[in-house]
Design a protein around this motif. Structure first.
Motif, PDB file in Angstrom:
ATOM      1  N   THR A  30       0.871  -1.183   0.000  1.00 54.50           N
ATOM      2  CA  THR A  30       0.000   0.000   0.000  1.00 54.50           C
ATOM      3  C   THR A  30       0.904   1.227   0.000  1.00 54.50           C
ATOM      4  O   THR A  30       1.775   1.351   0.867  1.00 54.50           O
ATOM      5  CB  THR A  30      -0.914   0.009   1.237  1.00 54.50           C
ATOM      6  OG1 THR A  30      -1.709  -1.187   1.244  1.00 54.50           O
ATOM      7  CG2 THR A  30      -1.830   1.216   1.218  1.00 54.50           C
ATOM      8  N   PHE A  31       0.707   2.129  -0.942  1.00 55.99           N
ATOM      9  CA  PHE A  31       1.611   3.271  -1.092  1.00 55.99           C
ATOM     10  C   PHE A  31       0.835   4.532  -1.446  1.00 55.99           C
ATOM     11  O   PHE A  31      -0.309   4.479  -1.905  1.00 55.99           O
ATOM     12  CB  PHE A  31       2.675   2.992  -2.169  1.00 55.99           C
ATOM     13  CG  PHE A  31       2.117   2.867  -3.559  1.00 55.99           C
ATOM     14  CD1 PHE A  31       2.128   3.949  -4.434  1.00 55.99           C
ATOM     15  CD2 PHE A  31       1.580   1.665  -4.001  1.00 55.99           C
ATOM     16  CE1 PHE A  31       1.604   3.838  -5.713  1.00 55.99           C
ATOM     17  CE2 PHE A  31       1.060   1.536  -5.282  1.00 55.99           C
ATOM     18  CZ  PHE A  31       1.079   2.624  -6.138  1.00 55.99           C
ATOM     19  N   GLU A  32       1.499   5.683  -1.225  1.00 52.62           N
ATOM     20  CA  GLU A  32       0.921   6.985  -1.545  1.00 52.62           C
ATOM     21  C   GLU A  32       1.313   7.373  -2.966  1.00 52.62           C
ATOM     22  O   GLU A  32       2.470   7.237  -3.364  1.00 52.62           O
ATOM     23  CB  GLU A  32       1.428   8.044  -0.565  1.00 52.62           C
ATOM     24  CG  GLU A  32       0.978   7.846   0.871  1.00 52.62           C
ATOM     25  CD  GLU A  32      -0.474   8.236   1.085  1.00 52.62           C
ATOM     26  OE1 GLU A  32      -1.012   8.976   0.230  1.00 52.62           O
ATOM     27  OE2 GLU A  32      -1.057   7.796   2.092  1.00 52.62           O
ATOM     28  N   THR A  59      -7.969   5.676  -0.959  1.00 50.98           N
ATOM     29  CA  THR A  59      -8.377   7.045  -0.642  1.00 50.98           C
ATOM     30  C   THR A  59      -7.942   7.974  -1.766  1.00 50.98           C
ATOM     31  O   THR A  59      -7.046   7.663  -2.543  1.00 50.98           O
ATOM     32  CB  THR A  59      -7.751   7.537   0.678  1.00 50.98           C
ATOM     33  OG1 THR A  59      -6.315   7.556   0.547  1.00 50.98           O
ATOM     34  CG2 THR A  59      -8.125   6.641   1.838  1.00 50.98           C
ATOM     35  N   GLY A  60      -8.615   9.139  -1.797  1.00 52.55           N
ATOM     36  CA  GLY A  60      -8.196  10.204  -2.690  1.00 52.55           C
ATOM     37  C   GLY A  60      -9.100  10.416  -3.884  1.00 52.55           C
ATOM     38  O   GLY A  60      -9.387   9.477  -4.622  1.00 52.55           O
ATOM     39  N   TYR A  63     -11.371   8.091  -6.192  1.00 55.30           N
ATOM     40  CA  TYR A  63     -10.914   6.714  -5.983  1.00 55.30           C
ATOM     41  C   TYR A  63     -10.612   6.032  -7.319  1.00 55.30           C
ATOM     42  O   TYR A  63     -11.017   4.893  -7.563  1.00 55.30           O
ATOM     43  CB  TYR A  63     -11.958   5.903  -5.210  1.00 55.30           C
ATOM     44  CG  TYR A  63     -12.278   6.476  -3.850  1.00 55.30           C
ATOM     45  CD1 TYR A  63     -11.534   6.099  -2.733  1.00 55.30           C
ATOM     46  CD2 TYR A  63     -13.300   7.392  -3.674  1.00 55.30           C
ATOM     47  CE1 TYR A  63     -11.820   6.620  -1.476  1.00 55.30           C
ATOM     48  CE2 TYR A  63     -13.589   7.925  -2.417  1.00 55.30           C
ATOM     49  CZ  TYR A  63     -12.846   7.533  -1.332  1.00 55.30           C
ATOM     50  OH  TYR A  63     -13.121   8.060  -0.087  1.00 55.30           O
ATOM     51  N   HIS A 111      -4.275  13.535  -3.908  1.00 50.69           N
ATOM     52  CA  HIS A 111      -3.372  12.435  -3.601  1.00 50.69           C
ATOM     53  C   HIS A 111      -4.171  11.145  -3.497  1.00 50.69           C
ATOM     54  O   HIS A 111      -5.307  11.145  -3.053  1.00 50.69           O
ATOM     55  CB  HIS A 111      -2.617  12.693  -2.301  1.00 50.69           C
ATOM     56  CG  HIS A 111      -1.531  13.717  -2.428  1.00 50.69           C
ATOM     57  ND1 HIS A 111      -1.751  14.979  -2.925  1.00 50.69           N
ATOM     58  CD2 HIS A 111      -0.208  13.657  -2.123  1.00 50.69           C
ATOM     59  CE1 HIS A 111      -0.610  15.661  -2.917  1.00 50.69           C
ATOM     60  NE2 HIS A 111       0.337  14.886  -2.434  1.00 50.69           N
ATOM     61  N   LYS A 112      -3.577  10.043  -3.871  1.00 56.57           N
ATOM     62  CA  LYS A 112      -4.243   8.753  -3.826  1.00 56.57           C
ATOM     63  C   LYS A 112      -3.445   7.791  -2.943  1.00 56.57           C
ATOM     64  O   LYS A 112      -2.222   7.878  -2.846  1.00 56.57           O
ATOM     65  CB  LYS A 112      -4.376   8.152  -5.233  1.00 56.57           C
ATOM     66  CG  LYS A 112      -5.009   9.083  -6.271  1.00 56.57           C
ATOM     67  CD  LYS A 112      -6.474   9.289  -6.015  1.00 56.57           C
ATOM     68  CE  LYS A 112      -7.070  10.279  -6.992  1.00 56.57           C
ATOM     69  NZ  LYS A 112      -7.012   9.859  -8.390  1.00 56.57           N
ATOM     70  N   THR A 113      -4.158   6.868  -2.336  1.00 52.56           N
ATOM     71  CA  THR A 113      -3.553   5.742  -1.630  1.00 52.56           C
ATOM     72  C   THR A 113      -3.973   4.475  -2.358  1.00 52.56           C
ATOM     73  O   THR A 113      -5.164   4.193  -2.467  1.00 52.56           O
ATOM     74  CB  THR A 113      -4.003   5.687  -0.163  1.00 52.56           C
ATOM     75  OG1 THR A 113      -3.671   6.917   0.484  1.00 52.56           O
ATOM     76  CG2 THR A 113      -3.315   4.547   0.565  1.00 52.56           C
ATOM     77  N   TYR A 115      -3.523   0.285  -3.135  1.00 59.50           N
ATOM     78  CA  TYR A 115      -3.117  -1.044  -2.670  1.00 59.50           C
ATOM     79  C   TYR A 115      -3.025  -1.971  -3.876  1.00 59.50           C
ATOM     80  O   TYR A 115      -3.876  -1.942  -4.763  1.00 59.50           O
ATOM     81  CB  TYR A 115      -4.137  -1.606  -1.679  1.00 59.50           C
ATOM     82  CG  TYR A 115      -4.049  -3.105  -1.492  1.00 59.50           C
ATOM     83  CD1 TYR A 115      -3.144  -3.664  -0.601  1.00 59.50           C
ATOM     84  CD2 TYR A 115      -4.866  -3.969  -2.227  1.00 59.50           C
ATOM     85  CE1 TYR A 115      -3.056  -5.031  -0.435  1.00 59.50           C
ATOM     86  CE2 TYR A 115      -4.785  -5.340  -2.062  1.00 59.50           C
ATOM     87  CZ  TYR A 115      -3.883  -5.863  -1.168  1.00 59.50           C
ATOM     88  OH  TYR A 115      -3.790  -7.226  -1.018  1.00 59.50           O
ATOM     89  N   GLN A 167     -10.726   2.482   3.743  1.00 56.22           N
ATOM     90  CA  GLN A 167     -11.514   3.361   2.877  1.00 56.22           C
ATOM     91  C   GLN A 167     -12.585   4.094   3.676  1.00 56.22           C
ATOM     92  O   GLN A 167     -12.767   5.314   3.527  1.00 56.22           O
ATOM     93  CB  GLN A 167     -12.145   2.526   1.766  1.00 56.22           C
ATOM     94  CG  GLN A 167     -12.593   3.323   0.558  1.00 56.22           C
ATOM     95  CD  GLN A 167     -13.027   2.410  -0.573  1.00 56.22           C
ATOM     96  OE1 GLN A 167     -13.964   1.632  -0.427  1.00 56.22           O
ATOM     97  NE2 GLN A 167     -12.350   2.499  -1.701  1.00 56.22           N
ATOM     98  N   ALA A 170     -11.007   6.798   5.922  1.00 58.54           N
ATOM     99  CA  ALA A 170     -10.620   7.990   5.172  1.00 58.54           C
ATOM    100  C   ALA A 170     -11.839   8.852   4.850  1.00 58.54           C
ATOM    101  O   ALA A 170     -11.797  10.084   4.946  1.00 58.54           O
ATOM    102  CB  ALA A 170      -9.898   7.589   3.888  1.00 58.54           C
TER     103      ALA A 170
END
Length: 217
Positions: A30-32, A59-60, A63, A111-113, A115, A167, A170
């Protein structure tokens, strides 16, 4: 007098059989992913080996994210734009380093997260020569297979609920921040309106005395 298997030996056999049920090699991360950015990952795959990619935006923004996969020759074998989640399975035709990238270049401020779960190879059988056996499984082997399938189901369920929890958390935090800002704005507006009403009412009850000027002849 028949021989019986000690409990410790049965437990040891069960652990050894479950130990053989190793997952295919790969990565789970899981990364930004910042706005106007792209993140790529690389994995070497042998020819004829199957690999799979599962990803989901946690998130973000809306989606969504762009994703594509390239083979060692630079050919695009998978491409999707603005997807919330998807799965892709492919059997490598050539040996080499395969690249899969996630792009958020279409977004200017979100910004998105993200996975993803990238697995290479088929899962080996829990028991040796399980596909070629002509005899029935023993009670211990049947228990191992049942436990192994149950554990896989538990792992998949835990991953699913973990992503849903992240999710939902957030979304709740975003909603909480919006409600807080709206409450602060309403409070400021209330003070401004109240102060204006006080000044207006005060002006109604303020006596305005005429200014007399002496006229000198």
């Amino acid at each position: 007098m028949g021989s019986t298997v000690p409990r410790s030996a049965s437990v040891l056999l069960l652990l050894l059989l479950l130990r053989r049920a190793e997952q295919p090699c790969g990565a789970e991360l899981t990364f930004e992913l910042p706005d106007n950015a792209k993140q790529c990952f690389h994995e070497e795959v042998e020819q004829g080996v199957k690999f799979s990619l599962d990803y989901q935006v946690i998130t973000g923004g809306h989606y969504d994210v762009d994703c594509y996969v390239e083979d060692p020759q630079g050919n695009t074998i998978y491409r999707e734009t603005k997807k919330q989640y998807d799965s892709f399975t492919y059997r490598a035709e050539v040996k080499g380093v395969y690249q899969f990238c996630f792009s958020n270049e279409f977004s200017t401020f979100s910004h998105k997260t993200v996975y993803f779960d990238f697995q290479v190879g088929d899962e080996p059988p829990i028991l040796p020569d399980m596909g070629n056996r002509v005899t029935a499984l023993t009670q211990m082997e049947s228990a191992c297979v049942t436990i192994h399938e149950a554990l896989k189901t538990v792992i998949d369920s835990q991953t699913h609920y973990r992503l849903r929890e992240a999710q939902d958390r957030a979304r709740a935090e975003d909603l909480n921040s919006r409600v807080s800002y709206w409450s602060v704005g309403e409070t400021i507006a209330l003070f401004v309106v109240s102060f204006s009403q006080v000044l207006l009412l005060k002006s109604f009850f303020t006596e305005k005395r005429p200014i007399s000027r002496a006229v000198h002849s």
